[in-house]
Design an enzyme around this catalytic site. Structure first.
Site, PDB file in Angstrom:
ATOM      1  N   GLY A 129       8.977  -1.076   9.312  1.00 38.80           N
ATOM      2  CA  GLY A 129       9.180  -0.834   7.879  1.00 38.80           C
ATOM      3  C   GLY A 129       9.952   0.461   7.669  1.00 38.80           C
ATOM      4  O   GLY A 129       9.688   1.208   6.728  1.00 38.80           O
ATOM      5  N   TYR A 148      -4.017  -5.506  -2.875  1.00 38.98           N
ATOM      6  CA  TYR A 148      -3.537  -4.425  -2.005  1.00 38.98           C
ATOM      7  C   TYR A 148      -4.706  -3.532  -1.563  1.00 38.98           C
ATOM      8  O   TYR A 148      -4.859  -3.210  -0.380  1.00 38.98           O
ATOM      9  CB  TYR A 148      -2.502  -3.627  -2.787  1.00 38.98           C
ATOM     10  CG  TYR A 148      -1.959  -2.387  -2.135  1.00 38.98           C
ATOM     11  CD1 TYR A 148      -1.185  -2.445  -0.987  1.00 38.98           C
ATOM     12  CD2 TYR A 148      -2.183  -1.133  -2.710  1.00 38.98           C
ATOM     13  CE1 TYR A 148      -0.656  -1.300  -0.419  1.00 38.98           C
ATOM     14  CE2 TYR A 148      -1.652   0.021  -2.154  1.00 38.98           C
ATOM     15  CZ  TYR A 148      -0.897  -0.066  -1.001  1.00 38.98           C
ATOM     16  OH  TYR A 148      -0.370   1.068  -0.454  1.00 38.98           O
TER      17      TYR A 148
END
Ligand code: AKB
Length: 320
Positions: A17, A151
């Site tokens: 990422g 999340y």
């Protein structure tokens, strides 16, 4: 430089990422510290030229175990920073995709560390692990959590798994609970705290901003330079100093949209703000207003350098 430091400089690092908000700056900081060739940047998509051309870059899906293992073996990776994740606001729209990305990438990295294919792992948690039943002011390290977002649930589960892999398999995994992060190099994507970055861009470009959170919504925040310093710091500490293997509370400042607008008006007096709260308001309302990070201070010497005024001055200077 003594021989310990020399050895330390040679380690090979993989960032998953690397093209995201934190990943970009982390890659640049790690390359500045350990050398471009020692830090492999990877992401599911190509990022800025600066990242892709300065050192090794791999197109890599962190949920693909075999592909991840291949990259780790090829570059003889010792440390992995897993920064790939779906953030709070987007995760509410795509719950199962968020769960798959956030959990499978973590299991892949933890399993490779369990098999001793990597020595050390950094995995970011978030203030999203807390929920509406958590004490809101100076939220303690250990307290009621009960997150209500997809999340937050993935981050809380991730914390438990990190702790489990450390206890059962000796995996050297380290983590901090990032607050909202403010940066100028790369825009955040899909978070609830993103307003605190967008506002600076809009202030410069248009002199006005329509905020998706209400005027008095207090949230914990941090300037990216502090977040990167904390990340490098926790990863450099000897293993015995890292007493918490779920994730450390981390704090720098707390403010409302009204307060950040006021700090911008000191530099751009005509700046104006309107408030149009949307679905992200409920997410923000479930999170703490401020964080007690005394354990991070005690165990590995954490100390922030940027408050709101310093952050605003630096954001406006860099973006202009
Ligand atoms: C988000 O808003 O989702 C993130 C976070 C607080 O983890 N910035």
């Amino acid at each position: 430089m003594n021989s310990f430091n020399f050895d330390f400089m040679q380690k090979s690092i993989l960032i998953l990422g690397a093209c995201g908000q934190i990943g970009t700056e982390l890659t640049l900081a790690l390359r500045a510290k350990y050398g471009n060739d020692c830090v492999v940047a990877s992401d599911i998509r190509e990022g800025s030229k600066e990242l892709v051309e300065a050192g090794p870059f791999e197109l890599l899906d962190a949920t693909n175990y075999e592909a991840l293992e291949d990259v780790i073996m090829y570059y003889e990776i010792e440390e992995v920073y897993l920064m790939a994740a779906m953030l709070s606001a987007t995760a509410e729209k795509f719950p199962s995709r968020a769960w798959n990305l956030n959990m499978n990438s973590l299991f892949n990295v933890l399993d490779l560390a369990k098999e001793k294919k990597v020595n050390r792992v950094f995995w970011p948690s978030s203030i999203a692990v807390f929920g509406p039943n958590t004490p809101r002011e100076l939220t303690p390290q250990h307290t009621i959590m009960e997150p209500t977002t997809v999340y937050g649930i993935s981050k809380q589960s991730g914390e438990r798994w990190c702790s489990y892999y450390h206890e059962k398999y000796g995996v050297d995994v380290r983590s901090v609970r990032y607050p909202g992060l403010i940066s100028w190099k790369t825009l955040p994507g899909g978070g609830t705290t993103d307003y605190a970055v967008e506002i600076y861009h809009k202030a410069i470009e248009e002199g006005t901003y329509s905020c998706f959170l209400a005027e008095q919504t207090v949230l914990p925040m941090m300037f990216m330079d502090d977040a990167i310093r904390a990340t490098l710091q926790i990863m450099e500490m000897p293993p015995e100093t890292i007493k918490i293997r779920s994730s450390y509370n981390l704090a720098a400042m707390s403010f409302t949209p009204a307060q950040i607008a006021e700090s911008i008006q000191k530099h751009i007096p005509d700046f104006s703000m309107t408030y149009n709260p949307d679905f992200r308001q409920d997410i923000a309302d479930s999170w703490p207003g401020s964080i007690d990070d005394s354990k991070a201070q005690l165990d590995w010497g954490w100390k922030p350098e940027f408050d709101l005024e310093k952050t605003t001055a630096e954001m406006l200077r860099q973006l202009k």
